[in-house]
Design an enzyme around this catalytic site. Structure first.
Site, PDB file in Angstrom:
ATOM      1  N   MET A  30       4.788  -9.477  -6.477  1.00  0.00           N
ATOM      2  CA  MET A  30       4.357 -10.743  -6.996  1.00  0.00           C
ATOM      3  C   MET A  30       4.389 -10.635  -8.445  1.00  0.00           C
ATOM      4  O   MET A  30       3.888 -11.763  -9.268  1.00  0.00           O
ATOM      5  CB  MET A  30       2.971 -11.085  -6.448  1.00  0.00           C
ATOM      6  CG  MET A  30       2.746 -11.218  -5.097  1.00  0.00           C
ATOM      7  SD  MET A  30       1.284 -12.050  -4.537  1.00  0.00           S
ATOM      8  CE  MET A  30      -0.144 -11.233  -4.952  1.00  0.00           C
ATOM      9  N   GLY A  36       3.210   1.175 -11.301  1.00  0.00           N
ATOM     10  CA  GLY A  36       3.140   1.539  -9.895  1.00  0.00           C
ATOM     11  C   GLY A  36       4.396   0.848  -9.105  1.00  0.00           C
ATOM     12  O   GLY A  36       5.109   1.458  -8.585  1.00  0.00           O
ATOM     13  N   HIS A  37       4.785  -0.434  -9.645  1.00  0.00           N
ATOM     14  CA  HIS A  37       5.993  -1.099  -9.084  1.00  0.00           C
ATOM     15  C   HIS A  37       6.955  -0.511  -9.464  1.00  0.00           C
ATOM     16  O   HIS A  37       8.286  -0.116  -8.933  1.00  0.00           O
ATOM     17  CB  HIS A  37       5.912  -2.493  -9.726  1.00  0.00           C
ATOM     18  CG  HIS A  37       4.938  -3.395  -9.371  1.00  0.00           C
ATOM     19  ND1 HIS A  37       3.966  -3.884 -10.057  1.00  0.00           N
ATOM     20  CD2 HIS A  37       4.522  -3.853  -8.053  1.00  0.00           C
ATOM     21  CE1 HIS A  37       3.137  -4.771  -9.559  1.00  0.00           C
ATOM     22  NE2 HIS A  37       3.362  -4.862  -8.345  1.00  0.00           N
ATOM     23  N   GLN A  61      -1.175 -16.237   0.716  1.00  0.00           N
ATOM     24  CA  GLN A  61      -2.047 -15.229   0.778  1.00  0.00           C
ATOM     25  C   GLN A  61      -3.322 -15.368  -0.104  1.00  0.00           C
ATOM     26  O   GLN A  61      -4.098 -14.190  -0.080  1.00  0.00           O
ATOM     27  CB  GLN A  61      -1.330 -13.894   0.642  1.00  0.00           C
ATOM     28  CG  GLN A  61      -0.902 -13.702  -0.824  1.00  0.00           C
ATOM     29  CD  GLN A  61      -0.031 -12.449  -0.994  1.00  0.00           C
ATOM     30  OE1 GLN A  61       1.137 -12.479  -0.466  1.00  0.00           O
ATOM     31  NE2 GLN A  61      -0.369 -11.206  -1.370  1.00  0.00           N
ATOM     32  N   GLN A 148       0.831   2.487  -1.550  1.00  0.00           N
ATOM     33  CA  GLN A 148      -0.125   2.815  -0.968  1.00  0.00           C
ATOM     34  C   GLN A 148      -1.527   2.263  -1.376  1.00  0.00           C
ATOM     35  O   GLN A 148      -2.378   2.272  -0.633  1.00  0.00           O
ATOM     36  CB  GLN A 148      -0.324   4.386  -0.945  1.00  0.00           C
ATOM     37  CG  GLN A 148      -1.271   5.026   0.189  1.00  0.00           C
ATOM     38  CD  GLN A 148      -1.925   6.471   0.078  1.00  0.00           C
ATOM     39  OE1 GLN A 148      -1.202   7.350  -0.117  1.00  0.00           O
ATOM     40  NE2 GLN A 148      -3.319   6.455  -0.250  1.00  0.00           N
TER      41      GLN A 148
HETATM   42  O1  PAF Z   1       1.553  -6.430  -2.646  1.00  0.00           O
HETATM   43  C1  PAF Z   1       1.674  -7.490  -2.860  1.00  0.00           C
HETATM   44  O2  PAF Z   1       2.260  -7.664  -4.246  1.00  0.00           O
HETATM   45  C2  PAF Z   1       2.159  -8.783  -2.016  1.00  0.00           C
HETATM   46  O3  PAF Z   1       0.868  -8.623  -1.161  1.00  0.00           O
HETATM   47  C3  PAF Z   1       3.568  -8.724  -1.507  1.00  0.00           C
HETATM   48  C4  PAF Z   1       3.551  -7.737  -0.425  1.00  0.00           C
HETATM   49  C5  PAF Z   1       4.646  -8.964  -2.282  1.00  0.00           C
HETATM   50  C6  PAF Z   1       3.558 -10.144  -0.563  1.00  0.00           C
HETATM   51  O4  PAF Z   1       3.375 -11.167  -1.225  1.00  0.00           O
END
Ligand code: PAF
Length: 285
Positions: A30, A36-37, A61, A148
C-alpha cells in the site's frame, strides 16, 4: 522506472515479458515503503528478471473508523526505494481502475479470516483477499512476496490462492525490525519517538513468550499468554487487544504446545491511537 496505472497495460507488459522468457515476481504494497518492503523487492529482484511492486491503498480493507484517508501516501519516494532495490516496474492504479462502477464481487476466505484481526476488523480480510486476487490477475506474476509481520494475512492469502487455484508461488519473508525490536510498519510514521520506545514492549513480550516455549519441556499456551500479558502490562500506555499463543496453521486456541506443530505468538496493541500488530512463529521441530 516504469509506472503503470491501468490493468490493461499491466497485463500486456506481463504477457510480453513472459513471451520473452522472463519470470515475474511481485510485491503487493500500500506504498509508504520501508526497509521491510525493500527486503521483499530485493529478494524478488534476485529471483526474477522482472519485479513489479504494486502501490495501492485499498479502501475495501479499511473499516469506517480506520485511517484510509490519512494513510501515508508517498509515490515519488516509493519509486526511488523500488529502483534502489532492483524493482523494475510499479503498478499504481487508481481506486476507480481497481473498483470500477458496478463492481460487486467479494472473496470470503472462511474461518481463518474470522478470528483475531478478522474479529477486530470486520470485513478487513475480505477486502485483502479480494484486492490481492485482483492484483495477481493484473500483474500475472510467477511468485508473490509478503512479509511475515502480517502473519494472519499470509495465512488468508495462501488459503485464497490455494482454494481459487491461482497459479502463483507464495514466499513469506521475515519481519524487519528496528534495533529496539519494534517491527517496521508504515503506521510507525504515526508514532512519536517516545511512543516508538513504548511500542517496542510488544517485541519484548513476544521474545519472552518464545523463550518460555523454547526452554520448557511441557509448555501450556496459557502460561505463555500470561507471561506476554505481564510484560505488556508493565507499559501503562499500551492498550492490548490480544496477546495469544495459538496453532500456527489454523490460529485455533491450543492447550499444550506440541513441538511437532509449533506455535504462533500474536499481539495486537494500541499506542495512543495507532494500532500495531506483531508476531513470532515457533517452527515445528
Ligand atoms: O499488506 C499490505 O500492505 C496490504 O494488506 C496488501 C497485501 C498490499 C493488500 O492491500
Amino acid at each position: 522506472m516504469e509506472v503503470l496505472t491501468t490493468v490493461a497495460e499491466m497485463q500486456q507488459l506481463s504477457r510480453s515479458m513472459v513471451s520473452r522468457g522472463s519470470s515475474i515476481g511481485c510485491v503487493p504494497t500500500m506504498g509508504a515503503l520501508h526497509p521491510g518492503h525493500a527486503s521483499l523487492i530485493k529478494k524478488s529482484a534476485e529471483d526474477h528478471p522482472v519485479t513489479v511492486t504494486s502501490v495501492f491503498v485499498n479502501p475495501t480493507q479499511f473499516g469506517p473508523t480506520e485511517d484510509f484517508s490519512s494513510y501515508p501516501r508517498s509515490l515519488d519516494r516509493d519509486i526511488k526505494i523500488v529502483a534502489e532495490n532492483g524493482g523494475t516496474h510499479i503498478f499504481a492504479p487508481s481506486v476507480s481502475e481497481m473498483f470500477p462502477g458496478g463492481y460487486s464481487t467479494e472473496i470470503s476466505v472462511g474461518a481463518i479470516a474470522d478470528v483475531l484481526e478478522g474479529a477486530s476488523r470486520p470485513g478487513h480480510f475480505a477486502g485483502v483477499a479480494t484486492i490481492v486476487c485482483k492484483l495477481l490477475n493484473a500483474m500475472l506474476p510467477h511468485e508473490v512476496y509478503f512479509g511475515q509481520k502480517d502473519y494472519q494475512q499470509t495465512l488468508v492469502v495462501r488459503k485464497m490462492i490455494s482454494d481459487l487455484l491461482i497459479p502463483v508461488r507464495v514466499s513469506i519473508l521475515p519481519t524487519i525490525r528496528e534495533q529496539s525490536g519494534l517491527a517496521l510498519s508504515s503506521r510507525n510514521q504515526y508514532l512519536t519517538s517516545e511512543q516508538m520506545l513504548k511500542a517496542s514492549t510488544i517485541f519484548k513480550a513476544l521474545a519472552e513468550g518464545s523463550k518460555i516455549i523454547k526452554q520448557g519441556a511441557t509448555v501450556y499456551a496459557k502460561e505463555v499468554e500470561l507471561a506476554m500479558q505481564t510484560i505488556l502490562g508493565l507499559e501503562a500506555d499500551l492498550e492490548v487487544e490480544y496477546a495469544v499463543c495459538v496453532d500456527p496453521h489454523t490460529l485455533a486456541v491450543m492447550e499444550q504446545i506440541s513441538k511437532s506443530r509449533g506455535a504462533a505468538l500474536l499481539i495486537a496493541a494500541r499506542v495512543g491511537s495507532t494500532r500495531l500488530i506483531d508476531n513470532v512463529i515457533i517452527e515445528a521441530q
